[in-house]
Design a protein around this motif. Sequence first.
Motif, PDB file in Angstrom:
ATOM      1  N   SER A  24      73.273  42.340  76.429  1.00  0.00           N
ATOM      2  CA  SER A  24      73.192  43.689  75.851  1.00  0.00           C
ATOM      3  C   SER A  24      72.284  43.751  74.624  1.00  0.00           C
ATOM      4  O   SER A  24      71.887  44.838  74.206  1.00  0.00           O
ATOM      5  CB  SER A  24      74.595  44.164  75.472  1.00  0.00           C
ATOM      6  OG  SER A  24      75.164  43.289  74.512  1.00  0.00           O
ATOM      7  N   GLN A  26      69.152  44.032  73.009  1.00  0.00           N
ATOM      8  CA  GLN A  26      67.846  44.451  73.516  1.00  0.00           C
ATOM      9  C   GLN A  26      66.709  44.278  72.515  1.00  0.00           C
ATOM     10  O   GLN A  26      65.557  44.519  72.863  1.00  0.00           O
ATOM     11  CB  GLN A  26      67.924  45.907  73.979  1.00  0.00           C
ATOM     12  CG  GLN A  26      68.850  46.111  75.153  1.00  0.00           C
ATOM     13  CD  GLN A  26      68.443  45.299  76.368  1.00  0.00           C
ATOM     14  OE1 GLN A  26      67.297  45.323  76.795  1.00  0.00           O
ATOM     15  NE2 GLN A  26      69.385  44.541  76.925  1.00  0.00           N
ATOM     16  N   SER A 153      77.196  40.728  70.073  1.00  0.00           N
ATOM     17  CA  SER A 153      75.755  40.512  70.229  1.00  0.00           C
ATOM     18  C   SER A 153      75.438  39.049  70.509  1.00  0.00           C
ATOM     19  O   SER A 153      74.417  38.750  71.118  1.00  0.00           O
ATOM     20  CB  SER A 153      75.011  40.953  68.959  1.00  0.00           C
ATOM     21  OG  SER A 153      75.133  42.342  68.783  1.00  0.00           O
ATOM     22  N   SER A 188      79.711  42.186  80.700  1.00  0.00           N
ATOM     23  CA  SER A 188      79.497  43.576  80.318  1.00  0.00           C
ATOM     24  C   SER A 188      79.137  43.640  78.845  1.00  0.00           C
ATOM     25  O   SER A 188      79.605  42.840  78.038  1.00  0.00           O
ATOM     26  CB  SER A 188      80.761  44.379  80.570  1.00  0.00           C
ATOM     27  OG  SER A 188      80.706  45.626  79.922  1.00  0.00           O
ATOM     28  N   SER A 189      78.343  44.609  78.475  1.00  0.00           N
ATOM     29  CA  SER A 189      78.023  44.806  77.070  1.00  0.00           C
ATOM     30  C   SER A 189      79.190  45.420  76.310  1.00  0.00           C
ATOM     31  O   SER A 189      79.160  45.557  75.100  1.00  0.00           O
ATOM     32  CB  SER A 189      76.791  45.696  76.922  1.00  0.00           C
ATOM     33  OG  SER A 189      77.046  46.967  77.482  1.00  0.00           O
ATOM     34  N   ASN A 190      80.254  45.798  77.021  1.00  0.00           N
ATOM     35  CA  ASN A 190      81.419  46.431  76.395  1.00  0.00           C
ATOM     36  C   ASN A 190      82.600  45.484  76.311  1.00  0.00           C
ATOM     37  O   ASN A 190      83.736  45.917  76.330  1.00  0.00           O
ATOM     38  CB  ASN A 190      81.820  47.677  77.178  1.00  0.00           C
ATOM     39  CG  ASN A 190      80.728  48.711  77.186  1.00  0.00           C
ATOM     40  OD1 ASN A 190      80.080  48.925  76.161  1.00  0.00           O
ATOM     41  ND2 ASN A 190      80.526  49.347  78.326  1.00  0.00           N
TER      42      ASN A 190
END
Length: 194
Positions: A24, A26, A153, A188-190
């Motif tokens: 995630s 970026q 992150s 998942s980024s969550n």
Amino acid sequence: MKQTQRAELTAGSLKGHFLISMPSLQDPHFNHSVTYICDHSEDGAMGLVLNHPFSDINLGDIFEQLELEDVQGRSDEPVFAGGPVQQERGFVLHPTGFEGDSTLQVADDVSLTASRDVLISMAGGKGPQRAIVALGYAGWSAGQLEDEIANNSWITLPGDSVLLFDTPAHQRWSAAAERLGFDLNLLSSNAGHA
């Protein structure tokens, strides 16, 4: 719970650890990156990205700029974008054993030198045979890295010289993920916190 995790991270230094970026993340400086933390304290952290080589700069270019003759034939070795801070400044991460004017021991078997003498020694065949040369570094202010870790992150991994010096740069992110025991691309980024 984030405050508890932040307190735990603040209590222990990540010096000598890898930061593996989550899918995630970026930011182009850190996307799919492995960063080696060279210093970490309550005042902040400093590290070098290990797997983003410049496409247009190699060690020969650095030697040429410093007017050094490459007697070892190392000119084709990559130079890495160590991070977005002070990209005109050079750093050499290498196994412990070379002691230069500004050498800092990061771990039992890893040192960092930010002075010209290490490059002079490398060009002359007397410096570290295994080294990562980087321009620029990644820096975090007090509490910033801890917050980024708490916000999913980064994943941390204890550093080791095999991943650092013996794994090809383009394989470092996936090799670090393998050591964690799962495929980072499936996360998942969550992701939440327990």
